[in-house]
Design a protein around this motif. Structure first.
Motif, PDB file in Angstrom:
ATOM      1  N   UNK A  64       0.836  -1.214   0.000  1.00  0.00           N
ATOM      2  CA  UNK A  64       0.000   0.000   0.000  1.00  0.00           C
ATOM      3  C   UNK A  64       0.869   1.262   0.000  1.00  0.00           C
ATOM      4  N   UNK A  65       1.964   1.201   0.779  1.00  0.00           N
ATOM      5  CA  UNK A  65       2.830   2.377   0.902  1.00  0.00           C
ATOM      6  C   UNK A  65       3.674   2.589  -0.345  1.00  0.00           C
ATOM      7  N   UNK A  66       3.935   1.529  -1.070  1.00  0.00           N
ATOM      8  CA  UNK A  66       4.758   1.630  -2.281  1.00  0.00           C
ATOM      9  C   UNK A  66       6.234   1.704  -1.955  1.00  0.00           C
ATOM     10  N   UNK A  67       7.061   1.968  -3.002  1.00  0.00           N
ATOM     11  CA  UNK A  67       8.520   2.015  -2.804  1.00  0.00           C
ATOM     12  C   UNK A  67       8.880   3.242  -1.956  1.00  0.00           C
ATOM     13  N   UNK A  68       9.863   3.187  -1.064  1.00  0.00           N
ATOM     14  CA  UNK A  68      10.696   2.024  -0.777  1.00  0.00           C
ATOM     15  C   UNK A  68      10.131   1.119   0.334  1.00  0.00           C
ATOM     16  N   UNK A  69       8.971   1.513   0.907  1.00  0.00           N
ATOM     17  CA  UNK A  69       8.436   0.736   2.033  1.00  0.00           C
ATOM     18  C   UNK A  69       8.119  -0.699   1.625  1.00  0.00           C
ATOM     19  N   UNK A  70       7.800  -0.890   0.349  1.00  0.00           N
ATOM     20  CA  UNK A  70       7.423  -2.237  -0.119  1.00  0.00           C
ATOM     21  C   UNK A  70       8.532  -3.247   0.143  1.00  0.00           C
ATOM     22  N   UNK A  71       9.780  -2.799   0.186  1.00  0.00           N
ATOM     23  CA  UNK A  71      10.848  -3.751   0.511  1.00  0.00           C
ATOM     24  C   UNK A  71      11.522  -3.439   1.846  1.00  0.00           C
ATOM     25  N   UNK A  72      11.408  -2.185   2.311  1.00  0.00           N
ATOM     26  CA  UNK A  72      12.050  -1.854   3.605  1.00  0.00           C
ATOM     27  C   UNK A  72      11.346  -2.599   4.739  1.00  0.00           C
ATOM     28  N   UNK A  73      10.026  -2.610   4.729  1.00  0.00           N
ATOM     29  CA  UNK A  73       9.296  -3.264   5.828  1.00  0.00           C
ATOM     30  C   UNK A  73       9.551  -4.772   5.861  1.00  0.00           C
TER      31      UNK A  73
ATOM     32  N   UNK B  60      28.990  -9.136  -6.731  1.00  0.00           N
ATOM     33  CA  UNK B  60      28.115  -8.968  -7.886  1.00  0.00           C
ATOM     34  C   UNK B  60      27.431  -7.614  -7.886  1.00  0.00           C
ATOM     35  N   UNK B  61      27.033  -7.157  -6.705  1.00  0.00           N
ATOM     36  CA  UNK B  61      26.377  -5.839  -6.613  1.00  0.00           C
ATOM     37  C   UNK B  61      27.337  -4.723  -6.995  1.00  0.00           C
ATOM     38  N   UNK B  62      28.620  -4.915  -6.681  1.00  0.00           N
ATOM     39  CA  UNK B  62      29.622  -3.866  -6.919  1.00  0.00           C
ATOM     40  C   UNK B  62      30.121  -3.855  -8.359  1.00  0.00           C
ATOM     41  N   UNK B 170      19.845  -6.411 -14.167  1.00  0.00           N
ATOM     42  CA  UNK B 170      19.668  -5.011 -14.550  1.00  0.00           C
ATOM     43  C   UNK B 170      18.491  -4.317 -13.847  1.00  0.00           C
ATOM     44  N   UNK B 171      17.319  -4.977 -13.736  1.00  0.00           N
ATOM     45  CA  UNK B 171      16.173  -4.257 -13.161  1.00  0.00           C
ATOM     46  C   UNK B 171      16.425  -3.870 -11.702  1.00  0.00           C
ATOM     47  N   UNK B 172      15.976  -2.689 -11.292  1.00  0.00           N
ATOM     48  CA  UNK B 172      16.207  -2.246  -9.909  1.00  0.00           C
ATOM     49  C   UNK B 172      15.643  -3.218  -8.873  1.00  0.00           C
ATOM     50  N   UNK B 173      14.489  -3.836  -9.183  1.00  0.00           N
ATOM     51  CA  UNK B 173      13.884  -4.734  -8.206  1.00  0.00           C
ATOM     52  C   UNK B 173      14.766  -5.960  -7.967  1.00  0.00           C
ATOM     53  N   UNK B 174      15.555  -6.335  -8.997  1.00  0.00           N
ATOM     54  CA  UNK B 174      16.414  -7.509  -8.832  1.00  0.00           C
ATOM     55  C   UNK B 174      17.529  -7.220  -7.825  1.00  0.00           C
ATOM     56  N   UNK B 175      18.054  -5.990  -7.880  1.00  0.00           N
ATOM     57  CA  UNK B 175      19.080  -5.615  -6.901  1.00  0.00           C
ATOM     58  C   UNK B 175      18.476  -5.581  -5.500  1.00  0.00           C
ATOM     59  N   UNK B 176      17.226  -5.145  -5.418  1.00  0.00           N
ATOM     60  CA  UNK B 176      16.553  -5.134  -4.105  1.00  0.00           C
ATOM     61  C   UNK B 176      16.390  -6.566  -3.602  1.00  0.00           C
ATOM     62  N   UNK B 177      16.054  -7.475  -4.515  1.00  0.00           N
ATOM     63  CA  UNK B 177      15.905  -8.889  -4.114  1.00  0.00           C
ATOM     64  C   UNK B 177      17.220  -9.423  -3.551  1.00  0.00           C
ATOM     65  N   UNK B 178      18.338  -8.994  -4.142  1.00  0.00           N
ATOM     66  CA  UNK B 178      19.650  -9.424  -3.631  1.00  0.00           C
ATOM     67  C   UNK B 178      19.857  -8.876  -2.225  1.00  0.00           C
ATOM     68  N   UNK B 179      19.467  -7.625  -2.019  1.00  0.00           N
ATOM     69  CA  UNK B 179      19.612  -7.030  -0.679  1.00  0.00           C
ATOM     70  C   UNK B 179      18.704  -7.711   0.327  1.00  0.00           C
ATOM     71  N   UNK B 180      17.523  -8.097  -0.113  1.00  0.00           N
ATOM     72  CA  UNK B 180      16.615  -8.844   0.781  1.00  0.00           C
ATOM     73  C   UNK B 180      17.274 -10.163   1.188  1.00  0.00           C
TER      74      UNK B 180
END
Lengths: 202, 200
Positions: A64-73, B60-62, B170-180
């Motif tokens: 609901x909050x969207x980025x960046x909360x969608x992954x920060x939370x 890989x991120x760097x 390449x996609x930003x969400x993929x880098x976020x997945x790596x951070x997750x």
């Protein structure tokens, strides 16, 4: 082939098929505690409806909050929950754990219902605060004799996947009906939280 | 005549079954040879493989330069660490795996902008410490060279595959997945630290 041997043959096959239905788990080549440790870890967060709904609520709110909360939370919750789990493992007491878990459902469900959009740090703080209660409950309930590392890996993976489910459901937020659906889901989670609070009180 | 030969055959069979030799069918008694034993040891040790994956994710991120540095340095330092551990026969009492999970998982989760020099130090340290832990408690024999070679081959393969995979994202969400994934490693490390403290 005459009918008597054919019947005998069928009987043998039937007995064999029946016997295979009662087979036991072999567990022939598993190092003691390992596989069961990982699976126990996976099972633990999903074994309680209160934990499951709270974690899904985190994902829904993030969506609901969207980025960046969608992954920060969903990132903050497992990390702080692990901290709570560590407290539980070390035997550090945390009073009112069950109330905290029920309150997490009421409040997290409530913010989803009302579609509140506070600053990111407030949302992260709220989620992290409740994560400690969930983690502590898990930490104190950990079964003895399990493989600690594999258990922890399973536990964290399952928690993360529950958030992922919440976020995935939350993606319907882009549609008007989806926004309504999410708010109703938040209301349901909040109501369930009240039920769990009532159960903890009586 | 026919009956007699059948009898002899049956007797031979019975004698044969009464003198079985060990099948040695289970690999934990025979092993697969030092090289593959070392390789399998690495792939069956989550306390080793997860920090290696974390370092590869960070590299890989760097970018490719970091990936190449980790790819060369980590297996080499691991190999040296194994021999040092075997030589000195001293195992650390602190929870090495939990600390590695926290440090490397934390760096991935934070998407830390580490310098190439810092990456060099991190890869060297990780290899030396975990290699040392692998080597300590193992008495010296020449077959260890093969076992350690297999082990570092496993490290090399994991670093190569994981870092190359992340570099290509390449996609930003993929880098976020790596951070997750990094945050999950941190969370696992925290719980592991709790387990270690509970065991005392």
């Amino acid at each position: 082939m005459t009918s008597a041997p054919r019947h005998a043959h069928l009987r043998s096959v039937a007995v064999l098929v029946l016997a295979t239905q009662f087979s036991q788990v072999a567990e022939a080549h598993i190092r003691k505690g390992e596989a069961s440790g990982f699976l126990s870890g996976v099972r633990h967060p999903i074994s309680g409806l209160d934990h499951v709904l709270a974690m899904i609520a985190v994902g829904l709110w993030g969506a609901q909050l969207g980025a960046p909360a969608i992954w920060v939370l969903p990132v903050a919750f497992p990390m702080v929950m692990a901290l709570g789990g560590m407290m539980g493992l070390l035997g550090i007491p945390l009073p009112g754990t069950e109330y905290g878990i029920a309150a997490s459902m009421i409040l997290l469900g409530g913010v989803v219902l009302l579609e509140l959009k506070p600053p990111l740090w407030v949302a992260a703080l709220l989620v992290s605060f409740f994560a400690i209660f969930h983690g502590h409950a898990h930490g104190t309930e950990l079964p003895p004799g399990q493989d600690g590392l594999l258990y922890s890996m399973g536990f964290v993976c399952a928690t993360g996947c529950l958030h992922g489910i919440g976020v995935s459901i939350g993606l319907v937020h882009r549609w008007t009906w989806g926004q309504l659906f999410l708010r109703l889901s938040g209301g349901f989670i909040s109501a369930m939280g009240m039920y769990f609070l009532w159960k903890a009180l009586v | 005549m026919k009956r007699k030969s059948l009898f002899v055959l049956a007797t031979m069979l019975v004698v044969f079954f009464l003198c079985p030799s060990p099948a040695s069918a289970h690999l934990n008694s025979t092993g697969m040879g030092p090289m593959y034993d070392g390789l399998l040891h690495f792939f069956l040790s989550p306390e080793d493989i997860v920090p290696v994956v974390a370092l590869a994710l960070l590299a890989g991120l760097r970018g490719p330069e970091y990936g190449r540095r980790a790819l060369l340095l980590l297996p080499a330092s691991w190999f040296v660490g194994c021999f040092l551990g075997t030589m000195f026969q001293w195992a650390a009492s602190w929870p090495v795996a939990a600390i590695s999970f926290l440090v490397f998982g934390g760096l991935v989760a934070a998407d830390a902008q580490v310098s190439l020099r810092a990456m060099t130090v991190l890869a060297g340290l990780l290899g030396l410490v975990h290699g040392w832990m692998n080597g300590s408690g193992v008495p010296w024999s020449f077959s260890l060279i093969g076992a350690y070679a297999g082990l570092v081959a496993g490290v090399f393969v994991v670093v190569a595959l994981v870092s190359a995979f992340v570099i290509k994202l390449r996609p930003p969400w993929a880098r976020i997945a790596v951070r997750v994934a990094g945050s999950w490693i941190v969370a696992t490390g925290l719980l592991l630290l709790g387990w270690a403290a509970r065991r005392g």
